[in-house]
Structure formats: C-alpha cells, structure tokens
Design a protein around this motif. Sequence first.
Motif, short mmCIF file in Angstrom:
data_model
loop_
_atom_site.label_atom_id
_atom_site.label_comp_id
_atom_site.label_asym_id
_atom_site.label_seq_id
_atom_site.Cartn_x
_atom_site.Cartn_y
_atom_site.Cartn_z
N GLU A 1 -3.94 -64.96 -47.23
CA GLU A 1 -3.49 -65.17 -48.60
C GLU A 1 -2.45 -64.13 -49.00
O GLU A 1 -1.41 -64.46 -49.57
CB GLU A 1 -4.69 -65.09 -49.56
CG GLU A 1 -4.33 -65.33 -51.00
CD GLU A 1 -5.54 -65.22 -51.90
OE1 GLU A 1 -5.34 -64.82 -53.07
OE2 GLU A 1 -6.66 -65.51 -51.46
N ARG A 2 -2.69 -62.87 -48.68
CA ARG A 2 -1.74 -61.81 -49.01
C ARG A 2 -0.43 -61.97 -48.26
O ARG A 2 0.64 -61.60 -48.76
CB ARG A 2 -2.33 -60.44 -48.68
CG ARG A 2 -3.41 -60.01 -49.63
CD ARG A 2 -3.93 -58.65 -49.26
NE ARG A 2 -5.01 -58.24 -50.15
CZ ARG A 2 -5.69 -57.12 -50.01
NH1 ARG A 2 -5.42 -56.29 -49.00
NH2 ARG A 2 -6.65 -56.81 -50.85
N HIS B 1 3.04 -56.26 -43.55
CA HIS B 1 3.08 -55.83 -44.95
C HIS B 1 1.70 -55.97 -45.61
O HIS B 1 1.28 -55.08 -46.35
CB HIS B 1 4.12 -56.65 -45.72
CG HIS B 1 4.29 -56.22 -47.13
ND1 HIS B 1 4.90 -55.05 -47.48
CD2 HIS B 1 3.90 -56.80 -48.29
CE1 HIS B 1 4.89 -54.93 -48.79
NE2 HIS B 1 4.29 -55.98 -49.30
N ALA B 2 1.02 -57.06 -45.34
CA ALA B 2 -0.30 -57.28 -45.94
C ALA B 2 -1.30 -56.21 -45.48
O ALA B 2 -2.23 -55.88 -46.22
CB ALA B 2 -0.81 -58.67 -45.59
N ARG C 1 -6.63 -55.32 -38.77
CA ARG C 1 -7.33 -56.08 -39.82
C ARG C 1 -8.82 -55.81 -39.76
O ARG C 1 -9.46 -55.58 -40.79
CB ARG C 1 -7.05 -57.59 -39.64
CG ARG C 1 -7.80 -58.47 -40.65
CD ARG C 1 -7.52 -59.93 -40.44
NE ARG C 1 -7.93 -60.44 -39.14
CZ ARG C 1 -9.20 -60.77 -38.84
NH1 ARG C 1 -10.16 -60.61 -39.71
NH2 ARG C 1 -9.48 -61.25 -37.64
N LEU D 1 -8.35 -63.37 -46.68
CA LEU D 1 -7.67 -62.46 -47.58
C LEU D 1 -6.30 -62.04 -47.04
O LEU D 1 -5.31 -62.06 -47.75
CB LEU D 1 -8.54 -61.22 -47.83
CG LEU D 1 -7.95 -60.17 -48.78
CD1 LEU D 1 -7.78 -60.77 -50.17
CD2 LEU D 1 -8.83 -58.95 -48.83
N VAL D 2 -6.25 -61.70 -45.76
CA VAL D 2 -4.98 -61.29 -45.16
C VAL D 2 -4.01 -62.47 -45.14
O VAL D 2 -2.82 -62.31 -45.43
CB VAL D 2 -5.20 -60.72 -43.74
CG1 VAL D 2 -3.88 -60.42 -43.06
CG2 VAL D 2 -6.05 -59.46 -43.81
N ASN E 1 5.20 -60.36 -42.52
CA ASN E 1 4.32 -60.54 -43.68
C ASN E 1 2.92 -60.00 -43.40
O ASN E 1 2.29 -59.42 -44.28
CB ASN E 1 4.26 -62.01 -44.08
CG ASN E 1 5.53 -62.46 -44.76
OD1 ASN E 1 6.27 -61.67 -45.32
ND2 ASN E 1 5.79 -63.75 -44.69
#
Length: 128
Positions: A31-32, A60-61, A19, A28-29, A57
């Motif tokens: 949220e995604r 994937h983000a 990240r 942001l991560v 998840n």
Amino acid sequence: MPAVRRLLAELGENLRLARLRRRLPMELVAERAGMSRATLRAVERGEPTVTLGSYANVLHALGLHGDLALLARDDLLGRKLQDAGLPTRRRAPKLPKPSKAEAESEARSELTASPKREPRAPRRERAP
C-alpha cells in the motif's frame, strides 16, 4: 543475462529481509509503495519484468531510498576511460545564423525570382 537475474534476486531477497526485520506486513508495504501484493511479491523474488520504479517505491516505503542514490555512483571504468582521453564522437559545429538583414534580402530575392521550369520532354507524334 544470468548475472543480472542473480543481482535482481539478491536485491529482492534483501528487500524482503528488510521488510521482515521491520515487522511490516506485505499489505502495508504494498500500500505504501502504491502497488498490489502480487507486484511486491514479484519485487521480493527479483523478477526482471518488474519496473525499476517499483523497486524504487519499495525502497522508499522501507525507508531505504538513500540506497538508491548509491547505485552507479562510483563509475571506475568510466573514470578510467575519461582519464585515458579516448576520443569521443563530436557533434558537427553549428552553422552561424545569418543576420536579420541577410535573411530579409534572401527572402526578397526568392520572392522576385522567376520560377524555374524543367524542360518538357519532346512530344511524340502519332502515327496516321
């Protein structure tokens, strides 16, 4: 389970570094990935209470979901056991289904048969 905790901590650290290399903020991560910042923080710490879906998840983000397919891909021990031909538990064979005619005749015989009664216990006589 200390080995598992170490592996999860290493995975979380790798996700955190991925990240940061992408210069993506936690908000942001999170949220995604569809989670709160607190859950993302727990993932990056490698806490064992976080679900595997949360780790997936985040992968994937970050665009690392291909790495998830590599987990347990090469099962060397399982292949060796398979090659050794060790006996495995087998299910009992299925019983053949009766033909339609047999099932109908059995049903008819059950309908016409008289009900079976169990013999009664003898009555006790009362004392006068």
